[in-house]
Design an enzyme around this catalytic site. Structure first.
Site, PDB file in Angstrom:
ATOM      1  N   ASP A 132       0.834  -1.199   0.000  1.00 29.78           N
ATOM      2  CA  ASP A 132       0.000   0.000   0.000  1.00 29.78           C
ATOM      3  C   ASP A 132       0.875   1.257   0.000  1.00 29.78           C
ATOM      4  OD1 ASP A 132      -2.319  -1.453   0.079  1.00 29.78           O
ATOM      5  OD2 ASP A 132      -2.770  -1.053   2.187  1.00 29.78           O
ATOM      6  N   ARG A 182      -0.896  -0.602  -8.866  1.00 25.29           N
ATOM      7  CA  ARG A 182      -2.239  -0.104  -8.535  1.00 25.29           C
ATOM      8  C   ARG A 182      -2.195   1.424  -8.563  1.00 25.29           C
ATOM      9  NH1 ARG A 182      -3.719  -1.199  -2.576  1.00 25.29           N
ATOM     10  NH2 ARG A 182      -4.057  -3.323  -3.309  1.00 25.29           N
TER      11      ARG A 182
HETATM   12  C1  LIG Z   1      -8.452  -1.048  -4.135  1.00 26.83           C
HETATM   13  C2  LIG Z   1      -8.048   0.266  -3.568  1.00 26.83           C
HETATM   14  C3  LIG Z   1      -6.856   0.384  -2.901  1.00 26.83           C
HETATM   15  C4  LIG Z   1      -6.443   1.609  -2.397  1.00 26.83           C
HETATM   16  N1  LIG Z   1      -5.201   1.731  -1.819  1.00 26.83           N
HETATM   17  C5  LIG Z   1      -4.773   2.944  -1.440  1.00 26.83           C
HETATM   18  C6  LIG Z   1      -3.448   3.140  -0.968  1.00 26.83           C
HETATM   19  O1  LIG Z   1      -2.646   2.207  -0.872  1.00 26.83           O
HETATM   20  N2  LIG Z   1      -3.064   4.396  -0.605  1.00 26.83           N
HETATM   21  C7  LIG Z   1      -3.924   5.462  -0.702  1.00 26.83           C
HETATM   22  O2  LIG Z   1      -3.519   6.590  -0.394  1.00 26.83           O
HETATM   23  N3  LIG Z   1      -5.185   5.310  -1.122  1.00 26.83           N
HETATM   24  C8  LIG Z   1      -5.639   4.084  -1.481  1.00 26.83           C
HETATM   25  N4  LIG Z   1      -6.923   3.949  -1.934  1.00 26.83           N
HETATM   26  C9  LIG Z   1      -7.904   5.038  -1.747  1.00 26.83           C
HETATM   27  C10 LIG Z   1      -7.881   6.007  -2.914  1.00 26.83           C
HETATM   28  O3  LIG Z   1      -6.693   6.740  -2.908  1.00 26.83           O
HETATM   29  C11 LIG Z   1      -9.068   6.998  -2.823  1.00 26.83           C
HETATM   30  O4  LIG Z   1      -8.987   7.736  -1.643  1.00 26.83           O
HETATM   31  C12 LIG Z   1     -10.440   6.339  -2.866  1.00 26.83           C
HETATM   32  O5  LIG Z   1     -10.455   5.258  -3.754  1.00 26.83           O
HETATM   33  C13 LIG Z   1     -11.510   7.348  -3.342  1.00 26.83           C
HETATM   34  O6  LIG Z   1     -11.201   7.813  -4.627  1.00 26.83           O
HETATM   35  P1  LIG Z   1     -12.027   7.397  -5.961  1.00 26.83           P
HETATM   36  O7  LIG Z   1     -11.021   7.158  -7.016  1.00 26.83           O
HETATM   37  O8  LIG Z   1     -12.936   6.290  -5.660  1.00 26.83           O
HETATM   38  O9  LIG Z   1     -12.783   8.703  -6.392  1.00 26.83           O
HETATM   39  P2  LIG Z   1     -13.849   9.685  -5.590  1.00 26.83           P
HETATM   40  O10 LIG Z   1     -13.986  10.807  -6.516  1.00 26.83           O
HETATM   41  O11 LIG Z   1     -13.340   9.907  -4.221  1.00 26.83           O
HETATM   42  O12 LIG Z   1     -15.128   8.783  -5.548  1.00 26.83           O
HETATM   43  C14 LIG Z   1     -15.924   8.504  -6.681  1.00 26.83           C
HETATM   44  C15 LIG Z   1     -17.263   7.969  -6.188  1.00 26.83           C
HETATM   45  O13 LIG Z   1     -17.073   6.730  -5.524  1.00 26.83           O
HETATM   46  C16 LIG Z   1     -17.881   6.651  -4.353  1.00 26.83           C
HETATM   47  N5  LIG Z   1     -17.012   6.624  -3.153  1.00 26.83           N
HETATM   48  C17 LIG Z   1     -15.678   6.806  -3.128  1.00 26.83           C
HETATM   49  N6  LIG Z   1     -15.201   6.659  -1.859  1.00 26.83           N
HETATM   50  C18 LIG Z   1     -16.274   6.397  -1.089  1.00 26.83           C
HETATM   51  C19 LIG Z   1     -16.439   6.135   0.298  1.00 26.83           C
HETATM   52  N7  LIG Z   1     -15.420   6.121   1.129  1.00 26.83           N
HETATM   53  N8  LIG Z   1     -17.695   5.889   0.768  1.00 26.83           N
HETATM   54  C20 LIG Z   1     -18.750   5.870  -0.071  1.00 26.83           C
HETATM   55  N9  LIG Z   1     -18.651   6.103  -1.415  1.00 26.83           N
HETATM   56  C21 LIG Z   1     -17.439   6.366  -1.917  1.00 26.83           C
HETATM   57  C22 LIG Z   1     -18.769   7.851  -4.384  1.00 26.83           C
HETATM   58  O14 LIG Z   1     -19.933   7.510  -5.101  1.00 26.83           O
HETATM   59  C23 LIG Z   1     -17.939   8.860  -5.155  1.00 26.83           C
HETATM   60  O15 LIG Z   1     -18.727   9.848  -5.764  1.00 26.83           O
HETATM   61  C24 LIG Z   1      -7.318   2.725  -2.493  1.00 26.83           C
HETATM   62  C25 LIG Z   1      -8.527   2.612  -3.182  1.00 26.83           C
HETATM   63  C26 LIG Z   1      -8.894   1.413  -3.715  1.00 26.83           C
HETATM   64  C27 LIG Z   1     -10.182   1.332  -4.470  1.00 26.83           C
END
Ligand SMILES: Cc1cc2nc3c(=O)[nH]c(=O)nc-3n(C[C@H](O)[C@H](O)[C@H](O)COP(=O)(O)OP(=O)(O)OC[C@H]3O[C@@H](n4cnc5c(N)ncnc54)[C@H](O)[C@@H]3O)c2cc1C
Length: 306
Positions: A132, A182
């Site tokens: 991560d 990722r």
């Molecule tokens: C498999 C995976 C691994 C990850 N690993 C890391 C990592 O190692 N380090 C790191 O810094 N970040 C990690 N993240 C988190 C990532 O950086 C984002 O903070 C998170 O995925 C939200 O961004 P988004 O791309 O979904 O877009 P956003 O614009 O945040 O979300 C798009 C839409 O998705 C939905 N959504 C998103 N998040 C949520 C929530 N929490 N609750 C409810 N609905 C939500 C909503 O409908 C939102 O409108 C990971 C995410 C995923 C999916």
């Protein structure tokens, strides 16, 4: 602004105590976390796999300053991998780990040795490990550890955060044959000197990084729930003539489950990031910060305690 306040609270032990003991916390924890024990994670993994999804399991914990705790985390992963293998859930299930839970905070060498033991076990069990990404002060150290691990276990995956200004260059370095990357937006509170601050700039960076990864020789893992970016991912896969086994989508447990199933039904590999364990506070606060609609929960939790 709200996001910054919640992410600051994620590092406060006082707020942690309030939230952990608030009755309202239970329902939100159930939504985002598979359970407290490895058996819970195993059962949820079986359910995901039966639905045609893959999984990456995270034993919760971070920023460990205690060597015994770091060893305990390593041992929890070793046991988990044995259990996944015995249940014939590998290779559909792999593991994700945070180097800060393995001792990176006090000694990078200790974190490397523990991660190495976990990679060796994963390899024995026919599966992989992804490291991560944490806050930007750890990025260099994490990528150095990754490079060493990849020397011995070439399928060890990296996580790159599109909000960091450096990430497009990191994507170029890592978009090589055999490399698993990722790409996520990034979940921590970062200063303007190192990170884009607006949603638009982060999204634009995500698309630039996605292009680099899709054009390169590695295996891109698109970690996002954002419908626009998922659509762009599908589009770029066609553009670069990648078949569904040459990249994957990843989403978090409890977030957009219907979309996870929809993509899997279309024939894409969809991997669900599934955390389990008792140390859920930091992880859950980052999930709350991602969605303003979740913040009402935090307000209720604090109001019931102060
Ligand atoms: C498999 C995976 C691994 C990850 N690993 C890391 C990592 O190692 N380090 C790191 O810094 N970040 C990690 N993240 C988190 C990532 O950086 C984002 O903070 C998170 O995925 C939200 O961004 P988004 O791309 O979904 O877009 P956003 O614009 O945040 O979300 C798009 C839409 O998705 C939905 N959504 C998103 N998040 C949520 C929530 N929490 N609750 C409810 N609905 C939500 C909503 O409908 C939102 O409108 C990971 C995410 C995923 C999916």
């Amino acid at each position: 602004m709200l996001r910054s306040v919640i992410l600051a609270a994620a590092r406060s032990t006082r707020v942690e105590r309030l939230v952990e003991t608030a009755p309202v916390s239970r329902s939100i924890v159930r939504r985002f976390i598979a359970g407290e024990h490895a058996d819970d994670a195993l059962q949820r993994t079986r359910e995901l796999v039966a639905d045609g999804l893959c999984a990456t399991l995270d034993h919760l914990g971070e920023d460990t300053t205690n060597p015994h705790q770091a060893e305990a985390t390593r041992d929890a992963y070793l046991k988990l991998l044995d259990a996944l293998h015995a249940a014939e859930l590998t290779p559909a299930a792999e593991v994700s780990l945070k180097l800060s839970a393995l001792g990176q905070v006090f000694d990078e060498k200790v974190a490397y040795e523990h991660a190495r033991a976990i990679c060796a076990k994963a390899s024995e069990c026919g599966t992989t490990v992804t490291l991560d990404a944490e806050d930007h002060t750890t990025t260099d150290s994490t990528l150095e550890v990754l490079a060493r691990l990849r020397g011995e276990f070439p399928t060890t995956g990296a996580v790159l955060q599109a909000y960091l200004r450096r990430t497009e260059a990191d994507c170029r370095e890592l978009a090589v044959a055999g490399s698993r990357v990722r790409l996520c937006k990034g979940a921590y509170k970062e200063p303007e000197s190192v990170a884009y601050q607006t949603r638009l700039d982060v999204d634009k960076s995500y698309v630039r990084c996605l292009n680099v990864l899709m054009a390169g020789g590695g295996y891109p893992m698109l970690a996002t729930h954002d419908p626009r970016l998922i659509g762009i991912g599908e589009d770029r896969a066609k553009w670069y003539e990648r078949t569904p086994d040459e990249f994957e989508f990843q989403m978090l447990y409890g977030v957009r489950p219907e979309e996870q199933l929809r993509l899997a039904r279309l024939g894409y590999t969809v991997r669900v990031y599934m955390p389990y364990g008792t140390q859920w506070y930091g992880y859950m606060m980052r999930r709350l910060a991602e969605r303003p609609a979740n913040v009402g929960f935090l307000a209720r939790a604090l109001r019931s305690r102060v």
